[in-house]
Design a protein around this motif. Structure first.
Motif, mmCIF file in Angstrom:
data_model
loop_
_atom_site.group_PDB
_atom_site.id
_atom_site.type_symbol
_atom_site.label_atom_id
_atom_site.label_comp_id
_atom_site.label_asym_id
_atom_site.label_seq_id
_atom_site.Cartn_x
_atom_site.Cartn_y
_atom_site.Cartn_z
ATOM 1 N N MET A 22 0.701 -1.266 0.078
ATOM 2 C CA MET A 22 -0.037 -0.048 -0.066
ATOM 3 C C MET A 22 0.816 1.291 -0.007
ATOM 4 N N VAL A 26 -2.490 5.768 0.887
ATOM 5 C CA VAL A 26 -3.566 4.515 1.208
ATOM 6 C C VAL A 26 -3.639 4.495 2.680
ATOM 7 N N GLU A 41 -12.852 1.966 3.671
ATOM 8 C CA GLU A 41 -12.964 2.292 2.463
ATOM 9 C C GLU A 41 -13.661 3.371 2.238
ATOM 10 N N ASP A 42 -13.325 4.310 1.145
ATOM 11 C CA ASP A 42 -13.767 5.534 0.942
ATOM 12 C C ASP A 42 -15.141 5.264 0.401
ATOM 13 N N SER A 72 -3.096 7.232 -4.636
ATOM 14 C CA SER A 72 -4.107 7.399 -3.605
ATOM 15 C C SER A 72 -5.426 6.343 -3.226
ATOM 16 N N LEU A 73 -5.371 5.443 -4.211
ATOM 17 C CA LEU A 73 -6.461 4.430 -4.183
ATOM 18 C C LEU A 73 -6.347 3.386 -3.135
ATOM 19 N N THR A 74 -7.511 2.921 -2.636
ATOM 20 C CA THR A 74 -7.388 1.634 -1.857
ATOM 21 C C THR A 74 -7.512 0.587 -2.845
ATOM 22 N N GLU A 77 -10.480 0.528 -4.556
ATOM 23 C CA GLU A 77 -10.785 1.315 -5.514
ATOM 24 C C GLU A 77 -9.745 1.019 -6.989
#
Length: 120
Positions: A22, A26, A41-42, A72-74, A77
């Protein structure tokens, strides 16, 4: 000596191996979610408009994919991002195949830069 990063054989691939699962963005996001008691999660972006998984292939999806900061994505995502990129690629392939079929069609009017047989 319990810290694996300080042992010579602690991480054979270094921190680029499994430890780079990660990005710092993240990790920061997940930490803030944990502190505030929010889900990991966003969900805010789901309320702000069409999610990538539901965006129709086309120029808008291409723009959104191009402007996305992958760091920046999980993981969830990032998976949605990859699926959206695959949909966009399949859509572009269909456009290309349609254009090639039209170009190769015998009913196609004379192509630019070529004289028709009747004018020869």
């Amino acid at each position: 000596m319990n810290d694996p990063s300080k042992r010579p054989d602690g991480y054979p691939q270094g921190l680029d191996g499994p430890m780079k699962a990660m990005s710092p963005g993240v990790v920061d996001f997940l930490f803030r979610q944990l502190v505030t008691g929010e889900p990991p999660e966003d969900v805010q972006w789901r309320r702000e408009g069409t999610v990538l998984g539901e965006q129709q292939p086309g120029a808008e999806l291409a723009r959104r994919l191009a402007e996305t900061d992958l760091e920046s994505l999980t993981p969830v995502e990032l998976f949605d991002y990859v699926r959206a990129a695959q949909r966009l690629g399949a859509w572009a392939d269909r456009l290309r195949e349609s254009a090639v079929a039209r170009y190769c069609s015998p009913e196609m009017p004379s192509r630019p830069g070529r004289r028709s047989d009747a004018s020869a």
